[in-house]
Design a protein around this motif. Structure first.
Motif, mmCIF file in Angstrom:
data_model
loop_
_atom_site.group_PDB
_atom_site.id
_atom_site.type_symbol
_atom_site.label_atom_id
_atom_site.label_comp_id
_atom_site.label_asym_id
_atom_site.label_seq_id
_atom_site.Cartn_x
_atom_site.Cartn_y
_atom_site.Cartn_z
ATOM 1 N N ARG A 13 0.928 -1.206 -0.281
ATOM 2 C CA ARG A 13 0.295 -0.089 -0.148
ATOM 3 C C ARG A 13 1.112 1.523 0.188
ATOM 4 O O ARG A 13 0.266 2.208 -0.544
ATOM 5 N N ASP A 15 3.667 1.550 -1.122
ATOM 6 C CA ASP A 15 4.199 1.476 -2.367
ATOM 7 C C ASP A 15 3.358 2.509 -3.369
ATOM 8 O O ASP A 15 3.141 2.682 -4.598
ATOM 9 N N GLN A 16 1.878 1.548 -3.543
ATOM 10 C CA GLN A 16 0.807 2.503 -4.317
ATOM 11 C C GLN A 16 0.868 3.173 -3.930
ATOM 12 O O GLN A 16 0.237 4.655 -5.126
ATOM 13 N N SER A 17 1.213 4.421 -2.415
ATOM 14 C CA SER A 17 1.117 5.764 -2.406
ATOM 15 C C SER A 17 2.077 6.471 -3.486
ATOM 16 O O SER A 17 1.940 7.645 -3.684
#
Length: 186
Positions: A13, A15-17
């Motif tokens: 999550r 990394d998604q940010s």
């Protein structure tokens, strides 16, 4: 759910940010032309609002000019209007089938405003990462409360999540610095 799964979930999550923050940075205009700048523009295509990239070929002519080549002859005027009405401050010029979008040089004041925008976007990304850290820590504390893990495991989990958070925040700071340097470069 175990500690490894909590850490994997938090890592994915975060990394998604970072990916979302990088995407936001591409939309912030610098003095140089970038085709991704026009990604947010929607064009009226037979009554449906469609992304510009789906009705035209967007590429670079040179360091300060973006070219937009519509796939249909009648779309040129609509594309030109959509670019002009966007909040990017661009003034497209039509040359037959080709639309040239020159990037006007940024004033010093505008550059400073854009660096503030970058810092605010970076702070938003950091807040999102810290919220993910809080969620992961709460999950570890819940496992401890439910007696699924011991206090040592919980402490180790909190430390690992903190190290992960620190690494991601350093990466966000590097992205902010790089974008600010790109904006301030004349």
């Amino acid at each position: 759910m175990d500690i490894a799964e909590i850490k994997r979930n938090a890592d994915a999550r975060m990394d998604q940010s970072i990916a979302a923050f990088k995407n936001n940075l591409t939309k912030i205009r610098t003095g140089r032309a970038n085709p991704a700048l026009l990604d947010s523009i929607q064009v009226d295509y037979y009554g449906a609002m469609t992304p510009l990239s789906q009705v035209a070929n967007v590429s670079l002519l040179d360091a300060r000019t973006i070219s937009v080549q519509p796939w249909e002859k009648g779309m040129g005027a609509k594309i030109e209007k959509a670019i002009r009405e966007s909040d990017l401050g661009l003034n497209p010029a039509s040359q037959g089938d080709l639309i040239r979008v020159p990037m006007p040089p940024l004033t010093e004041e505008r550059r400073k405003d854009l660096t503030k925008v970058v810092r605010n976007a970076g702070e938003d990304a950091k807040v999102a990462v810290r919220n993910l850290r809080r969620d992961a820590n709460e999950q570890a504390k819940k496992l401890l409360k439910d007696k699924e893990i011991g206090e040592d495991d919980e402490r180790r989990s909190l430390d690992e999540v903190q190290k992960l958070t620190d690494r991601v925040i350093v990466e966000i700071d590097k992205l902010i610095s790089a974008k600010e340097a790109e904006i301030l470069a004349v």
